[in-house]
Design a protein around this motif. Sequence first.
Motif, short mmCIF file in Angstrom:
data_model
loop_
_atom_site.label_atom_id
_atom_site.label_comp_id
_atom_site.label_asym_id
_atom_site.label_seq_id
_atom_site.Cartn_x
_atom_site.Cartn_y
_atom_site.Cartn_z
N LEU A 1 44.30 44.06 51.01
CA LEU A 1 42.98 43.77 51.78
C LEU A 1 41.92 44.54 50.75
O LEU A 1 40.89 43.99 50.17
CB LEU A 1 42.69 44.41 52.84
N GLN A 2 42.00 45.57 50.21
CA GLN A 2 41.08 46.40 49.53
C GLN A 2 40.94 45.75 48.06
O GLN A 2 39.82 45.62 47.58
CB GLN A 2 41.75 47.82 49.17
N ALA A 3 41.94 45.37 47.50
CA ALA A 3 42.09 44.69 46.18
C ALA A 3 41.29 43.13 46.24
O ALA A 3 40.65 42.72 45.30
CB ALA A 3 43.49 44.43 45.78
N VAL A 4 41.45 42.40 47.34
CA VAL A 4 40.91 41.22 47.59
C VAL A 4 39.39 41.38 47.62
O VAL A 4 38.61 40.66 47.00
CB VAL A 4 41.40 40.49 48.84
N ASP A 5 39.17 42.47 48.32
CA ASP A 5 37.59 42.97 48.51
C ASP A 5 36.77 43.44 47.12
O ASP A 5 35.66 43.42 47.15
CB ASP A 5 37.33 43.85 49.73
N ALA A 6 37.66 43.83 46.36
CA ALA A 6 37.20 44.53 45.00
C ALA A 6 36.29 43.82 44.19
O ALA A 6 36.88 42.31 43.99
CB ALA A 6 38.30 45.26 44.05
N GLU A 7 35.40 44.08 43.54
CA GLU A 7 34.61 43.08 42.67
C GLU A 7 35.52 42.76 41.35
O GLU A 7 35.23 41.72 40.90
CB GLU A 7 33.47 44.06 42.15
N ALA A 8 36.51 43.51 40.84
CA ALA A 8 37.29 43.28 39.78
C ALA A 8 38.77 43.64 40.23
O ALA A 8 39.20 44.52 39.92
CB ALA A 8 36.80 43.98 38.53
N PRO A 9 39.34 42.54 41.24
CA PRO A 9 40.69 42.75 41.36
C PRO A 9 41.62 42.81 40.16
O PRO A 9 41.30 42.09 39.25
CB PRO A 9 41.03 41.76 42.52
N PRO A 10 42.79 43.32 40.37
CA PRO A 10 43.63 43.37 39.32
C PRO A 10 44.42 42.22 39.36
O PRO A 10 44.74 41.34 40.36
CB PRO A 10 44.64 44.56 39.42
N LEU A 11 44.89 41.46 38.31
CA LEU A 11 45.59 40.42 37.89
C LEU A 11 47.05 40.58 38.41
O LEU A 11 47.60 39.96 39.29
CB LEU A 11 45.92 39.89 36.58
N HIS A 12 47.36 41.73 38.17
CA HIS A 12 48.78 42.44 38.62
C HIS A 12 48.79 43.70 39.72
O HIS A 12 48.01 44.51 39.30
CB HIS A 12 49.80 42.83 37.43
N LEU A 13 49.24 43.34 40.64
CA LEU A 13 49.22 44.61 41.71
C LEU A 13 50.61 44.88 42.21
O LEU A 13 51.21 44.40 43.16
CB LEU A 13 48.46 44.19 42.72
#
Length: 274
Positions: free
Chosen positions: A226-238
């Motif tokens: 959820l935090q990554a989806v909300d991020a302005e620049a989410p990672p390609l790999h998580l």
Amino acid sequence: MKTWLITGCSSGFGRRLALAAALRGDQVIATARNAKSLEEMAAPFAGRMITLPLDVTDAASAKAAVARADEAFGGFDVLVNNAGYGLFGAIEEGTPEEYRTMFEVNVFGLIETTRAALPVLRRKSGTIVNMSSGAGIAGSGGAGYYNAAKFAVEGLSEALAGELKPFGIKVMIVEPGPFRTDFLGRSIAMAANEMPEYAASSRRHYRETNNGNQAGDPDKAIAVILQAVDAEAPPLHLPLGPAAHAIAERKLAAFRSDIDAWRDISIATDFDQP
């Protein structure tokens, strides 16, 4: 508020992610082959979570679910390709009926659902979350077919990220290690043709001893997603969890070692210049 379309919500990460998104106030289109199995989960959310049948191996089913989601909520911001399962067994042990069926769900189903969703996502500049695995980072004996399917997801996702960047669509590949879901239970198939020659690399013992004992807390994993989806620049790999990070670190180190050891010989392959 975001609107999510999530596949494979009958159990595991899909179900937990649908609930977490709805609980924080988002709208969710929860899908599964049997939508009735999702009705009890959706009931408390007063229309903010709707349930739809979606068999990812059926392109028409994917298109119909996307159309109904578009009609219900005016589209969606996040597509989560979560539906899938694993196949364990040595390469020689697997049969076409086993591995082709797994590829139909994990790879071709993801492709069909993504293709159906892209016209909506291009309109809304959304996010695609493709559920991969630590098995999509590095191959290991006894999981070759599952590795191959998740490697396909990784390559497709990286290509999508480049294609969709001009539209403002972000792509994220989630690579969980072992989390305490029912993945090693109902979501794993074992090659039926068990061969004693491959006993040393068999995953049967791993499955039997680790199912229900995985160290990873799935709710913590969902919070990170959820935090990554909300991020302005989410990672390609998580990569998620210490095991997935360890797999990635070992893969990077081994890759670097091979490149460095053979660099001078392997790059001297162009035509000689006059």
